[in-house]
Enzyme design. Sequence first.
Site, PDB file in Angstrom:
ATOM      1  N   THR A   1       0.817  -1.212   0.000  1.00  0.00           N
ATOM      2  CA  THR A   1       0.000   0.000   0.000  1.00  0.00           C
ATOM      3  C   THR A   1       0.850   1.261   0.000  1.00  0.00           C
ATOM      4  O   THR A   1       0.442   2.287  -0.548  1.00  0.00           O
ATOM      5  CB  THR A   1      -0.932   0.003   1.215  1.00  0.00           C
ATOM      6  OG1 THR A   1      -0.154  -0.021   2.422  1.00  0.00           O
ATOM      7  CG2 THR A   1      -1.851  -1.217   1.212  1.00  0.00           C
ATOM      8  N   ASP A   2       2.032   1.215   0.603  1.00  0.00           N
ATOM      9  CA  ASP A   2       2.898   2.392   0.682  1.00  0.00           C
ATOM     10  C   ASP A   2       3.419   2.769  -0.697  1.00  0.00           C
ATOM     11  O   ASP A   2       3.356   3.930  -1.109  1.00  0.00           O
ATOM     12  CB  ASP A   2       4.047   2.106   1.648  1.00  0.00           C
ATOM     13  CG  ASP A   2       4.498   3.338   2.404  1.00  0.00           C
ATOM     14  OD1 ASP A   2       3.772   4.355   2.392  1.00  0.00           O
ATOM     15  OD2 ASP A   2       5.565   3.290   3.042  1.00  0.00           O
ATOM     16  N   ASP A   3       3.989   1.802  -1.428  1.00  0.00           N
ATOM     17  CA  ASP A   3       4.437   2.079  -2.788  1.00  0.00           C
ATOM     18  C   ASP A   3       3.282   2.509  -3.670  1.00  0.00           C
ATOM     19  O   ASP A   3       3.425   3.417  -4.500  1.00  0.00           O
ATOM     20  CB  ASP A   3       5.108   0.835  -3.374  1.00  0.00           C
ATOM     21  CG  ASP A   3       6.564   0.735  -2.990  1.00  0.00           C
ATOM     22  OD1 ASP A   3       7.387   1.415  -3.617  1.00  0.00           O
ATOM     23  OD2 ASP A   3       6.877  -0.017  -2.051  1.00  0.00           O
TER      24      ASP A   3
END
Length: 643
Positions: A392-394
């Site tokens: 989710t961060d990328d």
Amino acid sequence: MAAQTTTGTVAAPAAPGLGTPDDRGAAHEALRRGRQWLLEHQDPAGWWKGELRTNVTMEAEDLLLRRFLGVLVPEDTAATARWIRAQQRPDGAWATFHGGPGDLSTTIEAYVALRLAGDKPGERHMREAARFVRSAGGVEHSRVFTRIWLALFGQWPWSRLPAVPPELILLPKWMPFNVYDFACWARQTIVPLAIVRTVRPVRDLGFAVPELFGGGSPPAAPAPASVAGVLHRLDRLAAGYDRIAVRTVRRHALRRAAEWIVARQEADGSWGGIQPPWVYSLIALHLLGYPLDHPVLRAGLQGLERFTVREEHEDGAIRRLEACQSPVWDTALAALALADSGVPPRHPALRTAGRWLLREEVRIPGDWKVRRPAAEPAGWAFEFDNDRYPDTDDTAAVMLALHGCGAPSAGARSRAVRWLEAMQSRDGGWGAFDADNTRRIVARLPFCDFGEVIDPPSADVTAHVVEALCREGRAGTAAVRRGVRWLLRAQERDGSWFGRWGANHVYGTAAVLPALAAAGVTADHPAVRRAVGWLRVHQNDDGGWGEDMRSYRRPEWIGRGPSTASQTAWALMALHAADEGAGDAAAGGVRWLVEHQRPDGSWDEPQYTGTGFPGDFFINYGLYRQVYPVLALGRLLRGEEAR
């Protein structure tokens, strides 16, 4: 009037503006040169990638792996040993981050690797290393993974290691301690480790290391009535089960574990694109009869070369390994920095970056499907090829970056929005790789002493997702509202936020304040004012910000450390989001960046500011020192022009 914060009284902001006209001119010139450096270092294919450095266990375990498999090459051994020696501290130890204290397990593994390279116990640097190890308790007090490496070569008894029965792979997904209770990086390590622990191989090392033993007792067993004590007894029961395991069940478990491992090999030959599951998977499959020329093992060994850095130095070749690589993350941040610093979307650098990022979209299912089976595959991963583990961060970073790139991206961003919303955990936050990966009891298991083994929601990841969703026009949705409530609940009493994937409270706070601003939380909100107060109190006398990695374990280090380019930029990004970009604190941070820029437009940063496992495993991202200063200066200077 002075502003009151939870950390004390701070001075009111100075008059608007980033210092004198000369100061502003210097800041614009620093931004221009920093931006030019980024443009010159883009790969023709469109991506950026900085080297990712960790600690010498990467190189030590690579040599041990090759010794175990019988493929150790003298030239590589010598070049690797030069790198390991160069990282030794004056007290004989090796640390897990630049400037950090000596670490027992890291020092043991480095010492054994140097013995493999031919260094003698009587040499001064080896005597000092062994002395440090004994003073810290010796092998008896090292981490489980270090003792597993020693057990592979007969230097530690397998019977004195925690049990990891391969039957774990057979547990249904609803049962406690099933493999999906662990974070993706942990489950990919534990499954092959279960095979290794079951087979209990012993290969010849060519020497013994009695000089690394402390001679005392290993750590005492936990109190029987405690949770740790109960889990310790379960571990002993599991060890006893090894002796009575039904052969047909065990063979079935080993076969299923091998199939599980093979199914998760990435296109580049890695497992998850990270070192620990990679090396254990190679060993485990080889122990089950896979020959070295089998396509899976051949691809795995060949893939390691892509993660190998070779340099020529005056005293000979140097060889070191990256624990993982970050091209998608680096490219998203670089593109975002260029766009936010005024580079137009039609610029060739941003157009090619956007096209490359779109080609990296993940459209196949991964382990995240276990908790979210109905979600459509989408999003982005961290590396070139770890497509089974988008995060989710990328995904949030790429979505933000694509808005500034010239390539059409509405379809990919729309799919990513749906995937991110599906990946929200029940409590309103977001973890990196899985939803609701929060069963904390697994971290108390005796073999789980190698860092974080679950992937619960964190402030930095949740903030990045909230910011990305808001940029897509989703600020008023239930998902974003729940995410904002999670962030407000997660604020520390001192006004900061904990940084899971970056060091530490400076990083967490810098992630959250832009997200709150994007979601419509005003700058006069009490949470924002407390955060600004924390940043101002923790600004260094030289105008910059820094936070030592010891802050994860020792509260006295929170917000403290020598100023670094990335952490100073993070603080400036946070101040800008809180409408403090024209204040004296921001002016001091800008001056620090201007004064510490190198002639070629880059910044130097030997300090580690990235985090793998809080308190255990740290990262120096080679591009952080560049993308974040450009990003911060771009936002501040463009904001000043708009006033």
